[in-house]
Design an enzyme around this catalytic site. Sequence first.
Site, short mmCIF file in Angstrom:
data_model
loop_
_atom_site.label_atom_id
_atom_site.label_comp_id
_atom_site.label_asym_id
_atom_site.label_seq_id
_atom_site.Cartn_x
_atom_site.Cartn_y
_atom_site.Cartn_z
N GLN A 127 0.85 -1.18 0.00
CA GLN A 127 0.00 0.00 0.00
C GLN A 127 0.88 1.23 0.00
O GLN A 127 2.07 1.16 0.27
CB GLN A 127 -0.91 0.02 1.24
CG GLN A 127 -2.22 -0.71 1.00
CD GLN A 127 -3.13 -0.70 2.20
OE1 GLN A 127 -2.69 -0.61 3.34
NE2 GLN A 127 -4.43 -0.80 1.94
N THR B 251 1.43 -3.27 7.61
CA THR B 251 1.57 -4.71 7.49
C THR B 251 0.39 -5.21 6.64
O THR B 251 -0.36 -6.08 7.03
CB THR B 251 1.64 -5.37 8.87
OG1 THR B 251 2.64 -4.66 9.63
CG2 THR B 251 2.07 -6.82 8.80
N HIS B 252 0.21 -4.55 5.51
CA HIS B 252 -0.87 -4.89 4.60
C HIS B 252 -0.28 -5.40 3.30
O HIS B 252 -0.43 -4.78 2.25
CB HIS B 252 -1.77 -3.66 4.36
CG HIS B 252 -2.37 -3.10 5.61
ND1 HIS B 252 -2.98 -1.87 5.67
CD2 HIS B 252 -2.46 -3.61 6.86
CE1 HIS B 252 -3.41 -1.65 6.91
NE2 HIS B 252 -3.09 -2.70 7.65
N ASN B 253 0.42 -6.50 3.39
CA ASN B 253 1.00 -7.14 2.22
C ASN B 253 -0.07 -8.05 1.62
O ASN B 253 -0.78 -8.72 2.37
CB ASN B 253 2.21 -7.98 2.62
CG ASN B 253 3.09 -7.28 3.65
OD1 ASN B 253 2.71 -7.16 4.81
ND2 ASN B 253 4.24 -6.81 3.24
N ASN C 251 -4.57 -4.77 -3.91
CA ASN C 251 -4.82 -4.26 -2.57
C ASN C 251 -5.71 -3.03 -2.63
O ASN C 251 -5.56 -2.17 -3.51
CB ASN C 251 -3.53 -3.94 -1.83
CG ASN C 251 -3.73 -3.99 -0.32
OD1 ASN C 251 -4.86 -4.11 0.16
ND2 ASN C 251 -2.64 -3.90 0.43
#
Lengths: 247, 570
Positions: free
Chosen positions: B333, B499-501, B539
Site C-alpha cells: 500500500q 503490514t498490509h501485504n 490491494n
Amino acid sequence: MSTENNVSRRDFLKTTGIAAGTLVGGGLIGGLVGYNMNGKGTATLDHGNGTTNEATGSPKAKMFFMNERDFSVLSNATERIFPEDDLGPGAIGLDVPYFIDHQLAGQYGSNSKEYMHGPFAEGAPTQGYQSRLTRAEIFKQGVQKIEAEAQNRFKKGFSDLEGKQMDEILTAFQKGEIQMSGVTSAFFFILLRAATLEGAYADPMYGGNRNMDGWRMKGFPGHQMTYATQIEDAKFQKIEPNPLGNH
Amino acid sequence: MVTTLPSVDVVTVGVGWTGGIVAAECSKAGLKVVGLERGQKRGTEDYLNVHDEYRYAIRYDIMQNLSKETVSFRNNSKMRALPMRQLGSFLLGEGLGGSGTHWNGMSYRFLPYDFQIKTLTDERYGPNKLDPDYLLQDWALTYDQLEPYFDKFEKTAGISGEDKNPFAGKRANPFPTPPMKMTPMLEQFEKAAKNLKLSPYMVPSANVSEVYKNPDGETINACQYCGFCERFGCEYGAKSSAEITVVPTALKTGNFDLRFNSNVVEILKQGNKVTGVKYIDTISGEEFIQPANVVVLTSYVFNNAKLLMISNIGQPYDPTTGKGTLGRNYCYQILPGAAGFFDEQYNTFMGAGSLGMTVDDYNGDNFDHSELDFIHGGNIALTQTGTRPIGSNPTPPDTPTWGPEFKKQSIHYYTRSFGIGAQGASMPHKENYMSLDTVYKDAYGLPLMQLTYNFTDQDRALHKFISARAADIMKEMGAKTIVPSAEITDYNIVPYQTTHNTGGTVMSSTPENGVVNNYLQHWDVENLFAVSAGNFAHNSGYNPTGTLGALAYRCAEGIINYSKSGGSLV
Ligand SMILES: Cc1cc2nc3c(=O)[nH]c(=O)nc-3n(C[C@H](O)[C@H](O)[C@H](O)COP(=O)(O)OP(=O)(O)OC[C@H]3O[C@@H](n4cnc5c(N)ncnc54)[C@H](O)[C@@H]3O)c2cc1C
Ligand code: SF4
C-alpha cells in the site's frame, strides 16, 4: 488500580528529595565534570533514577563502555542531540548515556533478534541495514571515531570542545563524511540519534528518562490504566506521569 | 529421525486470525483439528505490562524474530536481493494470535468495486485505462457473495461501528456494537469533512466499544482508550484477536489440539493430494510428520507462498514469460497524507488503535477518474491511536533533526500536531512478485521468500492526488501549518508503512488466473487450502483483516463441505 500508589509515590519523591537529586553519591562519572555546555556550566551529575528502589544499587555503573573517555564522548554527543534547556534536562540529565550503555550490553547491542547471516553486501539505501557489525560494534567504533575526528580537527579531545565544534563533527558524521569500517558514519549517526531519543523517553526502568522528566517535558503521562473518562474532554489534560511497575 | 503422528482431519499452519477461524469452525463441525504455531502460547494475562513503548513498539518484542527467518528484497530484478535484517516496513506476527495480537483493529469491508475491479474499470473508462503491465483481474467472488461471511466475522469480533458510509456495500445487519467515543480531534475532522461535502463516519473498530458476548459465547471487554494498542497486546481483553475469540471457541469443542514451537517446513504430497505437513519442534529440534486429510495454510502472505514454492506445488510466476501464478500480484500500500501543526493542545497520547473518523469519497471508484492517470484511491482518515513519545517527534518543516531547536519544537508539537492519512490502494504490476531467494536461508535451511517490488506510476499519481485531498481537509480543520506528504519515489523497506501485504496466492475463477478457487482451495490439489491476504488480486484502500476474516470463514465452509463430499468445490 494505581491512583493511590501514584499520589503516595509522588509525595515520597518530594519528601525524600530524591527528585531534586540530593542523594548524590558523586564521583562515578567524574570524567564529565568540567564538561561545558554552551558555557552554561557543568552538567549535573546527581543520582536518583526516578524509579522505585532509589536507595539500593546504582543504575549508574557501566555494563558496556570500558573507559571514561569513550563514555564521556558518548555522553557529550547525546547532549548535543538532546540538550538541556529551560524546558528541562538534556540527555545527560536524563541518564541517556547509561541507558545506551546498558542497551549495548544486551540484546540490542548484540543484534540477537536480527538476521545476521552472510553474505554481506552493500545494498541500496532502500534495502536497509546490511552491515556485518552489531550495534555494539558500531557504537564502539563510532565513539572512537568521534574522538579521533576531534583530535584531527581541533587537536583536543571531543569532550573538551566548544559546543559548536562538537556540532561540526556530529554534522560530518550525519552527512556520511567520516570514514568508518563496515558501516557508514551516517548510519551510525542515525543509530545514535534514535538511541538518544529512546533513552529520553523510554520507561525509566531502562535507566534513562530519569524521574520521568522526558515524559514530563513532553506532556506524556506514561503508563495510565485508562483514559475512558477523559477521552471526550476538550480540555488538555495535564497528568502526572506514571511508570510501569507502579500498578 | 522423524516421528509420524496419528492422522487428523485438518491441520492448520499458523494460528492467527485465519488459522483460528478455520480451527473454530472446523472443530465446531466435529472435525479433529491440529493447529501448528511456530511461536508461543500467549494471552491477555501476558499483556499486563504492555504499556512499554520501548519493548514492544521499538524493539518489537512480540513480533517475528528475524534471526530465524526474514524475507529478502530488491526494488527490481536487476538488483541483488538482500535480506531485511531488521523489522521495518511491516511487522510480521509470531505466536498465538499472529499479528492480530498487535494490530490496531480497524475492521473494514472492501468495496463492491474491489471484487469486480477489472470489469467495472473497463465498463466505465474503456479497456485502456491502465497500461497492460498492470495485471488487473476480478476476484472470484462478488461483494454480495461474501456479505454473509463479512457479517460472521464482524459478529465474532464484535466490531463497533456506524452504518453511515454511503459508498459501502449493503449490509444484512447493523454493526454488532455501537461506534467508539467521539473526541475533540475527531469532531473537528467530521466538521471539516462535512464542510467539504464529504461523508465522514467512524472507523469500524475491533477495539470494542462496550462489553460484548459473541455468538460463540466469548466475551470481549470494553475498550479503555489506553493508547497502547497498535503494536501491543490488550491487557483488558478489549481488542478482538484470535486468542480471545476463535481460539478459545475451538478449544472448548475438545476437537482442537494446539501445538506451539512447531515450525512447518514442508507440505507433504503424494500424487495429486497432500498427505500432511512436516514440522520441527523449535525447542527440542525434533522433526514430526503430522498426517491430515486436509492441510490449510494460514501462515500469512509470505509463508503461505513460500511453503507452496518449497513443496513444489503450483507453478511459480515468471515475470519474463508472464507464465505461472504463484507469487504473482504481490501488492503493498501507499500512504498519502498531510501533517498539520496547530496552536491548540490535544490529548494526542490518549486513544485506541481504531479510534478514528474516515471518508470514502476518494476511495475505490467513488469519484470520477476520467481525467486522472490512475484508478482506485484510498480511505482518508484521522485516527487517534495514542501518540508515542519515542516514535513521535513532529516538527514543522525546516526544523533541524537534532539539537536545541529540534528539542523545543518536537516537545511543543507532540501535543499540537497530527496527521490525516490515507491507505492508498495498490494495483498489481508484472514486475512486482515473490519468489524463492537463491542465496539466503532461514534457520531451518530453507530459502527466504524474496520480494521484487517497487512503487508504480499508478501509485505515484494516486499518492500525489490523495495527499492533496488530505491537505484540503487539514486546511479546513484550521491547521496553522500544513505539510502534505512528499511525493514517493522508490519503495524503501526501512521505515514502517503498513503490514498490509497482499497477493502471491491469488483467488481466481479459473485455474489459469490464480492459485486457489473461491473457497481458497488449491486449483491443483483438492485437499489443500491457503487463506491469507495473499488471496487478494490487488490491494484496496482499506486495512485487510475484515475482508481476510470473511475469506477465512468462506474457507472453513469449504473445508467442512470438502470433508463430507470431496472433490473440487467449484
Ligand atoms: C502494527 C500492525 C497494525 C495492524 N493494524 C491493522 C488494522 O488496524 N486493521 C487490519 O485490518 N489489519 C491490521 N493489521 C494487519 C493484520 O494484523 C493482519 O492482516 C492479520 O493479523 C493477518 O492474519 P493472518 O492469520 O493471515 O496472519 P498472522 O496473524 O500473521 O498469523 C500467521 C501465524 O502463522 C505463524 N506461522 C508462520 N509461518 C509458520 C510456519 N512455517 N509454521 C508454523 N507457524 C507459522 C505465525 O507465527 C503467525 O502466528 C496490522 C498489522 C500490524 C503489524
Ligand atoms: S486502546 Fe482499548 S483495545 Fe487498545 S489496548 Fe487499550 S483498552 Fe485494549
